[in-house]
Design a protein around this motif. Sequence first.
Motif, PDB file in Angstrom:
ATOM      1  N   ASP A  98       0.846  -1.194   0.000  1.00 28.07           N
ATOM      2  CA  ASP A  98       0.000   0.000   0.000  1.00 28.07           C
ATOM      3  C   ASP A  98       0.886   1.250   0.000  1.00 28.07           C
ATOM      4  O   ASP A  98       1.629   1.486   0.941  1.00 28.07           O
ATOM      5  N   LEU A  99       0.792   2.042  -1.068  1.00 27.00           N
ATOM      6  CA  LEU A  99       1.584   3.272  -1.173  1.00 27.00           C
ATOM      7  C   LEU A  99       1.254   4.245  -0.043  1.00 27.00           C
ATOM      8  O   LEU A  99       2.124   4.991   0.413  1.00 27.00           O
ATOM      9  N   ILE A 100       0.008   4.225   0.408  1.00 28.12           N
ATOM     10  CA  ILE A 100      -0.409   5.150   1.464  1.00 28.12           C
ATOM     11  C   ILE A 100       0.374   4.891   2.757  1.00 28.12           C
ATOM     12  O   ILE A 100       0.732   5.820   3.483  1.00 28.12           O
ATOM     13  N   LYS A 101       0.653   3.632   3.031  1.00 25.89           N
ATOM     14  CA  LYS A 101       1.396   3.276   4.241  1.00 25.89           C
ATOM     15  C   LYS A 101       2.881   3.628   4.136  1.00 25.89           C
ATOM     16  O   LYS A 101       3.564   3.734   5.148  1.00 25.89           O
ATOM     17  N   GLU A 139      -4.899   7.615  -4.639  1.00 24.72           N
ATOM     18  CA  GLU A 139      -5.049   8.308  -3.362  1.00 24.72           C
ATOM     19  C   GLU A 139      -3.769   9.029  -2.943  1.00 24.72           C
ATOM     20  O   GLU A 139      -3.729   9.653  -1.883  1.00 24.72           O
ATOM     21  N   ILE A 140      -2.747   8.949  -3.773  1.00 21.60           N
ATOM     22  CA  ILE A 140      -1.486   9.651  -3.510  1.00 21.60           C
ATOM     23  C   ILE A 140      -1.480  10.952  -4.314  1.00 21.60           C
ATOM     24  O   ILE A 140      -1.509  10.920  -5.552  1.00 21.60           O
ATOM     25  N   LYS A 141      -1.457  12.073  -3.653  1.00 22.49           N
ATOM     26  CA  LYS A 141      -1.507  13.358  -4.347  1.00 22.49           C
ATOM     27  C   LYS A 141      -0.215  13.629  -5.117  1.00 22.49           C
ATOM     28  O   LYS A 141      -0.233  14.144  -6.225  1.00 22.49           O
ATOM     29  N   ASN A 142       0.913  13.303  -4.507  1.00 21.91           N
ATOM     30  CA  ASN A 142       2.209  13.545  -5.130  1.00 21.91           C
ATOM     31  C   ASN A 142       2.676  12.269  -5.831  1.00 21.91           C
ATOM     32  O   ASN A 142       3.174  11.338  -5.209  1.00 21.91           O
ATOM     33  N   LYS A 143       2.500  12.221  -7.162  1.00 19.43           N
ATOM     34  CA  LYS A 143       2.850  11.028  -7.919  1.00 19.43           C
ATOM     35  C   LYS A 143       4.358  10.794  -7.931  1.00 19.43           C
ATOM     36  O   LYS A 143       4.825   9.651  -8.034  1.00 19.43           O
ATOM     37  N   GLU A 144       5.151  11.857  -7.826  1.00 24.02           N
ATOM     38  CA  GLU A 144       6.599  11.687  -7.757  1.00 24.02           C
ATOM     39  C   GLU A 144       6.991  10.940  -6.488  1.00 24.02           C
ATOM     40  O   GLU A 144       7.920  10.123  -6.496  1.00 24.02           O
ATOM     41  N   GLU A 145       6.270  11.202  -5.414  1.00 24.95           N
ATOM     42  CA  GLU A 145       6.533  10.505  -4.159  1.00 24.95           C
ATOM     43  C   GLU A 145       6.253   9.009  -4.299  1.00 24.95           C
ATOM     44  O   GLU A 145       7.002   8.175  -3.785  1.00 24.95           O
ATOM     45  N   SER A 146       5.183   8.670  -5.012  1.00 22.18           N
ATOM     46  CA  SER A 146       4.855   7.249  -5.201  1.00 22.18           C
ATOM     47  C   SER A 146       5.941   6.545  -6.008  1.00 22.18           C
ATOM     48  O   SER A 146       6.291   5.392  -5.726  1.00 22.18           O
ATOM     49  N   ASN A 147       6.490   7.238  -7.003  1.00 21.79           N
ATOM     50  CA  ASN A 147       7.585   6.660  -7.795  1.00 21.79           C
ATOM     51  C   ASN A 147       8.842   6.496  -6.954  1.00 21.79           C
ATOM     52  O   ASN A 147       9.582   5.508  -7.102  1.00 21.79           O
TER      53      ASN A 147
END
Length: 205
Positions: A98-101, A139-147
């Motif tokens: 889970d990217l949110i976690k 649900e991740i606003k910052n897509k760079e952060e998810s990458n």
Amino acid sequence: VIIIGEERSGKTTLRKRFLNDTKSINQPLFNINKEIKILKEEISTIGIDYSPLITKIKTKHLINDIFLNIWNFAGQDEYLDSHQFFISENSIFLLLFDLIKNPIKNEKSKKIITEWIYSIKLRIGKSSKIILIGTHLNEIKNKEESNEILNHLKINFERIKKEDENFPEIIYSINIDSINGINTDILLNYILNELLIPKKEPKLF
């Protein structure tokens, strides 16, 4: 295909999305999978869930019959030991987190991911095929952060691989959102066309 990962990481939703998305992948000639309702809040899987995926994929010279068994392993701790008996070397493992976690900061999340990889290592070894998948991308606003999260995990496992040649390789990694169908078609296309479809075309006479 075995879908694994921590509890509530979206395993059931991804399985349902795969069954629905076969209708639009690479122009399949027919599909017998029924439309399945995808819910925003799925009930946690108990034990192991199984679904067959059947479709046809047309390549340059062939029409390939695809019979894919999708196994969804429950993420609750009490089931982890029993899951080991269903791991086989012919499997493609979809390891979800889970990217949110944010497992970079969340030690429990990172531990679960690592434990699954080591479990696969003990049962299969370096020949295993693991795809690392970040979920809930929408649900991740910052897509760079998810990458950054995905790349950080992948680089970390690549470093372990250099130190331990028997450590499984992450053959592919991607962030997805199964509810909204973000990147799930790319993921399924990769599995079908890169891992399942024979690369050598027959000689024509």
